[in-house]
Design an enzyme around this catalytic site. Structure first.
Site, PDB file in Angstrom:
ATOM      1  CG  ASN A 158     -76.765  33.516 -32.680  1.00 63.10           C
ATOM      2  OD1 ASN A 158     -76.013  34.485 -32.593  1.00 63.10           O
ATOM      3  ND2 ASN A 158     -77.110  32.809 -31.626  1.00 63.10           N
ATOM      4  NE  ARG A 293     -75.200  39.374 -25.002  1.00 69.99           N
ATOM      5  CZ  ARG A 293     -74.604  38.307 -25.537  1.00 69.99           C
ATOM      6  NH1 ARG A 293     -74.961  37.091 -25.145  1.00 69.99           N
ATOM      7  NH2 ARG A 293     -73.664  38.450 -26.450  1.00 69.99           N
TER       8      ARG A 293
END
Length: 425
Positions: A158, A293
């Site tokens: 991020n 994920r």
């Protein structure tokens, strides 16, 4: 064209009795870097990877020891919640003079207060808020039920670390002499952190010191590695904000960029000898496509492919292998664009769906199977589907399954290919 299949997916949601969801496969989580895996390498490779893992563990222990020392004698542990501030509270597009003013200096001091002993930064902190207090975790929200968790303590996820470094570079450029010394020192410590985090094969993990799990994979996801390499390129080029970096570290940055580009060329996927795109993660050791994920399968990823292509098109005098990678990557993006469909919000019960939309502009699925070149979509139970409309509504609504990011690379390619003609037309 997959228009018929997507229309059928919508019909299945409306009349579920006539359809049963087709699960293509289940994703396998990425493997962490470990001694056991390193032990399977050749002797020459084992030495450099073992040294890397040892260095990573020593840096993590030093980070933990520093936090323990700060907390010695404290009656309570300072905490703060996660924060989502625009640009993390670190605006990077202000006029140059603003970075020498009081507001920018306050943010820069906050940034330094959150720099870990290893040299990196965590995420989810508003750098425009209050400075870190002694004993406070470097990452917010890590004190849970009397335990101290250790996640994202030093990360490039991020925009973390790269944004802090760019902000410090802008500030120091407005403060010549000793006044800018602390900000230059913080930058150089962070630059050393990035150089230390690079894998022997040229890739970068999402979190360093290594945390384990899919975070150890070479991470292109959300432009993580691209942000690092672009920053290192700026350092290597000696751009104005980075002109203070010593020659030794400038050369190290240039070498790191070269290793990263070689790794990116090597990891471009092919089908039948034809170059295609890149995944969002690659196994740290094998450089094979890796999942992350549960809903992020090992597959080709169009936003990350576009970021790699934009990075490669920035390189001065790109070698032939880079030119071929760009031509092949752009041709692949063009070939997998979806037309006459739209990713739309429907009713609250059905959520977002991919539906027919004659005349709609090009969009791209986030993921494509590396063999069939068809879009694929993951659900929280690790199931992989070929129809986004089959996903549970929470995952359909909560993830960017489609977008137009690849168009940026295609637009840039129009000018780049004039200088480096090839075969993507």
């Amino acid at each position: 064209m997959r228009r018929t299949a997507y229309t059928l997916g919508a019909l299945c949601l409306a009349l579920p009795a006539i359809c049963r969801p087709a699960i293509l496969s289940h994703m396998t989580p990425a493997q962490p870097l470990s001694e056991a895996r390193i032990g399977a390498l050749s002797e020459a490779q084992r030495a450099e990877w073992t040294a890397y893992l040892t260095r990573s563990r020593a840096l993590m222990e030093a980070d933990k020891a520093a936090l323990r020392a700060e907390r010695a004698g404290l009656s309570s542990v300072p905490e703060r919640p996660h924060a989502d501030a625009p640009e993390g509270g670190m605006p990077l597009r202000k006029p140059a003079a603003w970075y020498g003013g009081p507001e920018a200096l306050r943010v820069a001091d906050n940034i330094l207060s959150f720099q870990t002993p290893a040299g990196g930064w965590g995420k989810n902190v508003d750098r425009g808020g209050a400075p870190r207090r002694p004993g406070e975790h470097w990452v917010p929200g890590e004190e849970r039920q009397g335990r101290t968790n250790w996640t994202y303590v030093g990360t490039i996820d991020n925009g973390a670390t790269t944004n802090e470094l760019r902000f410090l570079a802008r500030v120091q450029a407005q403060l010549p002499g000793t006044r800018g010394g602390p900000y230059r020192a913080g930058f150089l410590k962070g630059l050393r952190y990035l150089l230390s985090s690079q894998y022997p094969n040229g890739g970068f993990p999402q979190i360093y010191p290594l945390q384990g799990g899919y975070h150890d994979a070479v991470t292109l996801n959300d432009d993580a590695m691209a942000r690092v390499v672009n920053l290192l390129m700026d350092v290597g080029e000696g751009r104005s904000d980075f002109a203070f970096v010593p020659a030794t570290q400038v050369e190290e940055a240039k070498s790191a960029v070269q290793r990263a580009v070689r790794m990116l060329v090597a990891t471009q996927q092919t089908q039948g000898g034809t170059k295609t795109g890149w995944g969002q993660q690659f196994d740290a050791l094998t450089l094979e496509l890796a999942g992350a994920r549960n809903f992020e399968p090992a597959a080709l990823a169009t936003p990350e492919t576009a970021s790699v292509l934009l990075l490669m098109m920035r390189l001065p005098d790109p070698p032939r292998e880079v030119q071929e990678a760009v031509h092949g990557g752009v041709a692949w993006l063009r070939s997998v664009a979806l037309r006459d469909v739209a990713w739309k919000s429907t009713t609250p019960e059905r959520g977002r769906m991919l539906l027919p939309a004659p005349g709609a502009g090009e969009i791209w699925a986030r993921y494509y199977d590396a063999r069939s070149m068809k879009p694929v979509f993951g659900d929280r139970d690790r199931s992989v589907h070929d129809d986004v409309n089959e996903l549970h509504i929470e995952r359909r609504n909560g993830y960017a399954w489609f977008g137009t990011v690849p168009s940026r690379a295609i637009e840039r390619y129009a000018a780049w290919s004039v200088q480096y003609p090839g075969g993507a037309e």
